[in-house]
Motif scaffolding. Structure first.
Motif, PDB file in Angstrom:
ATOM      1  N   LEU A   1      -5.091  42.436 107.219  1.00  0.00           N
ATOM      2  CA  LEU A   1      -6.110  41.806 107.032  1.00  0.00           C
ATOM      3  C   LEU A   1      -7.323  42.831 106.535  1.00  0.00           C
ATOM      4  N   VAL A   2      -6.705  43.544 105.523  1.00  0.00           N
ATOM      5  CA  VAL A   2      -7.877  44.684 104.862  1.00  0.00           C
ATOM      6  C   VAL A   2      -7.754  43.942 103.425  1.00  0.00           C
ATOM      7  N   VAL A   3      -8.959  44.213 103.035  1.00  0.00           N
ATOM      8  CA  VAL A   3      -9.390  43.876 101.433  1.00  0.00           C
ATOM      9  C   VAL A   3     -10.235  45.077 100.974  1.00  0.00           C
ATOM     10  N   GLY A   4     -10.397  45.071  99.703  1.00  0.00           N
ATOM     11  CA  GLY A   4     -11.253  46.278  99.046  1.00  0.00           C
ATOM     12  C   GLY A   4     -12.642  45.787  99.366  1.00  0.00           C
ATOM     13  N   VAL A   5     -13.714  46.791  99.438  1.00  0.00           N
ATOM     14  CA  VAL A   5     -15.084  46.685  99.613  1.00  0.00           C
ATOM     15  C   VAL A   5     -15.775  45.853  98.706  1.00  0.00           C
ATOM     16  N   ASN A   6     -15.150  45.917  97.389  1.00  0.00           N
ATOM     17  CA  ASN A   6     -15.875  45.191  96.454  1.00  0.00           C
ATOM     18  C   ASN A   6     -15.507  43.580  96.740  1.00  0.00           C
ATOM     19  N   THR A   7     -14.423  43.044  97.187  1.00  0.00           N
ATOM     20  CA  THR A   7     -13.955  41.811  97.513  1.00  0.00           C
ATOM     21  C   THR A   7     -14.903  41.372  98.808  1.00  0.00           C
ATOM     22  N   ALA A   8     -15.301  42.343  99.520  1.00  0.00           N
ATOM     23  CA  ALA A   8     -15.826  42.073 100.720  1.00  0.00           C
ATOM     24  C   ALA A   8     -17.547  41.798 100.359  1.00  0.00           C
ATOM     25  N   LYS A   9     -17.976  42.325  99.496  1.00  0.00           N
ATOM     26  CA  LYS A   9     -19.462  42.270  98.965  1.00  0.00           C
ATOM     27  C   LYS A   9     -19.491  41.146  98.197  1.00  0.00           C
ATOM     28  N   LYS A  10     -18.387  40.511  97.312  1.00  0.00           N
ATOM     29  CA  LYS A  10     -18.420  39.397  96.658  1.00  0.00           C
ATOM     30  C   LYS A  10     -18.405  38.108  97.775  1.00  0.00           C
ATOM     31  N   ALA A  11     -17.593  38.381  98.809  1.00  0.00           N
ATOM     32  CA  ALA A  11     -17.598  37.168  99.736  1.00  0.00           C
ATOM     33  C   ALA A  11     -18.865  37.377 100.592  1.00  0.00           C
ATOM     34  N   ALA A  12     -19.655  38.284 100.730  1.00  0.00           N
ATOM     35  CA  ALA A  12     -21.108  38.406 101.520  1.00  0.00           C
ATOM     36  C   ALA A  12     -21.996  37.622 100.524  1.00  0.00           C
ATOM     37  N   LEU A  13     -21.763  37.668  99.273  1.00  0.00           N
ATOM     38  CA  LEU A  13     -22.881  37.221  98.326  1.00  0.00           C
ATOM     39  C   LEU A  13     -22.589  35.600  98.427  1.00  0.00           C
ATOM     40  N   GLU A  14     -21.238  35.095  98.375  1.00  0.00           N
ATOM     41  CA  GLU A  14     -20.783  33.759  98.443  1.00  0.00           C
ATOM     42  C   GLU A  14     -21.578  33.242  99.848  1.00  0.00           C
ATOM     43  N   PHE A  15     -21.492  33.915 100.876  1.00  0.00           N
ATOM     44  CA  PHE A  15     -21.585  33.425 102.325  1.00  0.00           C
ATOM     45  C   PHE A  15     -23.430  33.407 102.433  1.00  0.00           C
ATOM     46  N   PHE A  16     -24.031  34.290 101.532  1.00  0.00           N
ATOM     47  CA  PHE A  16     -25.327  34.150 101.653  1.00  0.00           C
ATOM     48  C   PHE A  16     -25.750  32.816 100.844  1.00  0.00           C
ATOM     49  N   ARG A  17     -24.843  32.628  99.627  1.00  0.00           N
ATOM     50  CA  ARG A  17     -25.494  31.462  98.916  1.00  0.00           C
ATOM     51  C   ARG A  17     -25.169  29.942  99.762  1.00  0.00           C
ATOM     52  N   SER A  18     -23.999  29.876 100.506  1.00  0.00           N
ATOM     53  CA  SER A  18     -23.240  28.753 100.704  1.00  0.00           C
ATOM     54  C   SER A  18     -23.825  28.627 102.171  1.00  0.00           C
ATOM     55  N   ARG A  19     -23.730  29.620 103.115  1.00  0.00           N
ATOM     56  CA  ARG A  19     -23.736  29.784 104.464  1.00  0.00           C
ATOM     57  C   ARG A  19     -22.443  29.042 105.158  1.00  0.00           C
ATOM     58  N   HIS A  20     -21.525  29.118 104.317  1.00  0.00           N
ATOM     59  CA  HIS A  20     -20.075  28.554 104.884  1.00  0.00           C
ATOM     60  C   HIS A  20     -19.077  29.706 104.833  1.00  0.00           C
ATOM     61  N   ARG A  21     -17.929  29.796 104.998  1.00  0.00           N
ATOM     62  CA  ARG A  21     -16.703  30.464 104.959  1.00  0.00           C
ATOM     63  C   ARG A  21     -16.535  30.687 103.586  1.00  0.00           C
ATOM     64  N   PRO A  22     -16.562  31.928 102.867  1.00  0.00           N
ATOM     65  CA  PRO A  22     -16.277  32.090 101.768  1.00  0.00           C
ATOM     66  C   PRO A  22     -14.660  31.546 101.060  1.00  0.00           C
ATOM     67  N   LYS A  23     -14.827  30.908 100.069  1.00  0.00           N
ATOM     68  CA  LYS A  23     -13.607  30.185  99.347  1.00  0.00           C
ATOM     69  C   LYS A  23     -12.902  31.334  98.811  1.00  0.00           C
ATOM     70  N   SER A  24     -13.572  32.372  98.336  1.00  0.00           N
ATOM     71  CA  SER A  24     -12.926  33.413  97.565  1.00  0.00           C
ATOM     72  C   SER A  24     -11.623  34.186  98.265  1.00  0.00           C
ATOM     73  N   LEU A  25     -11.792  33.877  99.407  1.00  0.00           N
ATOM     74  CA  LEU A  25     -10.719  34.733 100.348  1.00  0.00           C
ATOM     75  C   LEU A  25      -9.945  33.629 100.913  1.00  0.00           C
ATOM     76  N   THR A  26      -8.484  34.116 101.471  1.00  0.00           N
ATOM     77  CA  THR A  26      -7.668  33.375 102.243  1.00  0.00           C
ATOM     78  C   THR A  26      -7.742  33.799 103.821  1.00  0.00           C
ATOM     79  N   TRP A  27      -7.963  32.627 104.404  1.00  0.00           N
ATOM     80  CA  TRP A  27      -8.473  32.886 105.958  1.00  0.00           C
ATOM     81  C   TRP A  27      -7.065  32.474 106.821  1.00  0.00           C
ATOM     82  N   VAL A  28      -7.136  33.043 108.065  1.00  0.00           N
ATOM     83  CA  VAL A  28      -6.391  32.630 108.947  1.00  0.00           C
ATOM     84  C   VAL A  28      -7.140  32.347 110.135  1.00  0.00           C
ATOM     85  N   ASP A  29      -6.867  30.972 110.501  1.00  0.00           N
ATOM     86  CA  ASP A  29      -7.837  30.739 111.885  1.00  0.00           C
ATOM     87  C   ASP A  29      -7.261  31.204 112.915  1.00  0.00           C
ATOM     88  N   LEU A  30      -8.084  31.623 113.993  1.00  0.00           N
ATOM     89  CA  LEU A  30      -7.496  32.208 115.290  1.00  0.00           C
ATOM     90  C   LEU A  30      -7.584  31.143 116.342  1.00  0.00           C
TER      91      LEU A  30
END
Length: 127
Positions: A98-127
């Motif tokens: 469940l660990v990614v690179g910090v640059n991947t996380a920053k890109k996902a944060a920017l995607e979330f900032f723009r869309s306010r939705h779950r970043p599509k650039s990552l693969t997610w596991v629903d809990l």
């Protein structure tokens, strides 16, 4: 967007300001960020330690959310990575799966900032 971290809270109104805040670290190279559009969600949590990150997305208040899967960009192939939560002193272990690179996380944060939705650039596991 509101961003909370070990150093306090900030209202972020630009991608540049978000990128700047995501660079803030406390000894030993850690921080925890909570990005939210409203009080009820959605919300993106990012744990950072050095070059590693772990992300947890919550669609709304009370939602168990989803965690991102490793994309092979960082972390050990097996085992766990230590992060800090709630303060620079409180340690938790996160599976390397469940660990990614910090640059991947920053890109996902920017995607979330723009869309306010779950970043599509990552693969997610629903809990």
């Amino acid at each position: 967007m509101r961003v909370e971290h070990f150093g306090g809270d900030a209202v972020v109104d630009s991608e540049d300001r978000l990128a700047e805040i995501l660079e803030v670290r406390f000894e030993p190279g850690v921080n925890e960020f909570w990005l939210s559009g409203t009080e009820d969600g959605p919300c993106l949590s990012i744990l950072i330690r050095d070059d590693y990150a772990s992300l947890h997305y919550f669609a709304s208040r009370g939602d168990a959310g989803a965690v991102c899967q490793s994309d092979g960009s960082a972390g050990p192939a097996a085992g766990a990575v230590s992060f800090r939560t709630n303060s620079p002193e409180e340690e938790i272990e996160v599976s390397a799966k469940l660990v990614v690179g910090v640059n991947t996380a920053k890109k996902a944060a920017l995607e979330f900032f723009r869309s306010r939705h779950r970043p599509k650039s990552l693969t997610w596991v629903d809990l």
